[in-house]
Design an enzyme around this catalytic site. Sequence first.
Site, PDB file in Angstrom:
ATOM      1  N   CYS A 123      13.354   5.956   3.495  1.00  7.41           N
ATOM      2  CA  CYS A 123      13.877   4.590   3.602  1.00  7.41           C
ATOM      3  C   CYS A 123      12.721   3.587   3.682  1.00  7.41           C
ATOM      4  O   CYS A 123      12.722   2.561   2.980  1.00  7.41           O
ATOM      5  CB  CYS A 123      14.781   4.497   4.834  1.00  7.41           C
ATOM      6  SG  CYS A 123      15.631   2.925   4.969  1.00  7.41           S
ATOM      7  N   CYS A 207      12.602  -3.374  11.470  1.00 13.21           N
ATOM      8  CA  CYS A 207      13.999  -3.481  11.057  1.00 13.21           C
ATOM      9  C   CYS A 207      14.921  -3.353  12.279  1.00 13.21           C
ATOM     10  O   CYS A 207      14.614  -2.642  13.241  1.00 13.21           O
ATOM     11  CB  CYS A 207      14.321  -2.385  10.055  1.00 13.21           C
ATOM     12  SG  CYS A 207      13.501  -2.610   8.471  1.00 13.21           S
ATOM     13  N   CYS A 235       5.189   3.256   9.189  1.00 12.98           N
ATOM     14  CA  CYS A 235       6.128   3.138   8.070  1.00 12.98           C
ATOM     15  C   CYS A 235       5.492   3.535   6.748  1.00 12.98           C
ATOM     16  O   CYS A 235       6.175   3.640   5.737  1.00 12.98           O
ATOM     17  CB  CYS A 235       6.667   1.719   7.984  1.00 12.98           C
ATOM     18  SG  CYS A 235       5.384   0.493   7.839  1.00 12.98           S
TER      19      CYS A 235
HETATM   20  S1  SF4 Z   1      12.209   0.601   9.526  1.00  7.99           S
HETATM   21 FE1  SF4 Z   1      13.482  -0.376   7.917  1.00  7.99          FE
HETATM   22  S2  SF4 Z   1      12.748   0.550   6.071  1.00  7.99           S
HETATM   23 FE2  SF4 Z   1      12.061   1.890   7.739  1.00  7.99          FE
HETATM   24  S3  SF4 Z   1      13.697   3.399   8.060  1.00  7.99           S
HETATM   25 FE3  SF4 Z   1      14.191   1.680   9.370  1.00  7.99          FE
HETATM   26  S4  SF4 Z   1      15.598   0.419   8.116  1.00  7.99           S
HETATM   27 FE4  SF4 Z   1      14.523   1.777   6.726  1.00  7.99          FE
END
Ligand code: SF4
Length: 245
Positions: A123, A207, A235
């Site tokens: 993701c 997020c 990330c």
């Molecule tokens: S931080 Fe944002 S991009 Fe990363 S897994 Fe969570 S929702 Fe998805």
Amino acid sequence: MHEIVARFSQEQVDELNSRITTAEEALEWASDNLHPRVAKASSFGAEDAVIMDLMVKINPDFRFFTLDTGRLPQETCDIMDIVRKKYNISIEVLFPDAKEVEEMVNAKGMNLFYDSVENRKLCCEIRKVHPMNRMLDTLDGWITGLRRKQTKLRQDVTVFQLDHSHGGILKINPIIDWSWDQIQDYIKKNSLPYNRLLDKGYSSIGCEPCTRPIKLGEDLRAGRWWWEQGEHKECGLHIERKRTD
Ligand code: SF4
């Protein structure tokens, strides 16, 4: 086809690190030597508030961009507009590829990130890393709000670095040595607008479904992907590796 970007040698980077030590000096160098092919990546956390203020004071035309993952908190959207209006700047908003998101969500669900580290990384890859790669392909350097004290994975980071994952462009981390107290002091002293989530205990902002406030004594990034264990909690934006896009 992408434009050919400037390449820097390790010797140049070492030389810059030996003579440039303050955030202002680093940003002045970036303005004089890289603008307009340099931009600040902002997620509108506390560190970003500080760097954006420093940048606008040095060069009001500095470029800024952010990633709209589609899962941002409302407070982050709010501060984005507040900052844009305060400084009268453009903020380039990058979106993930709609087809990639569609295929991922249809195959694995809306909240796939809670199911496994692999899903979470997928993701982040689709919603953050791929759009970021497309942007960095057009730049000679990018500016971050990384601080060494945020996580063990950032212990060796220096003010200037070669970003091998993005064609050897420069990665500039002007406040790498700053403490959390310094960040908070700068925000207060300069009456900067900041993300309201900071007042709710969010020391690191990402997020909405993947970030929560931290408790007293917890690591500053403990609220990111809180359900995962270990030190891999990045990330992918700041990890050197082979590209998959
Ligand atoms: S931080 Fe944002 S991009 Fe990363 S897994 Fe969570 S929702 Fe998805």
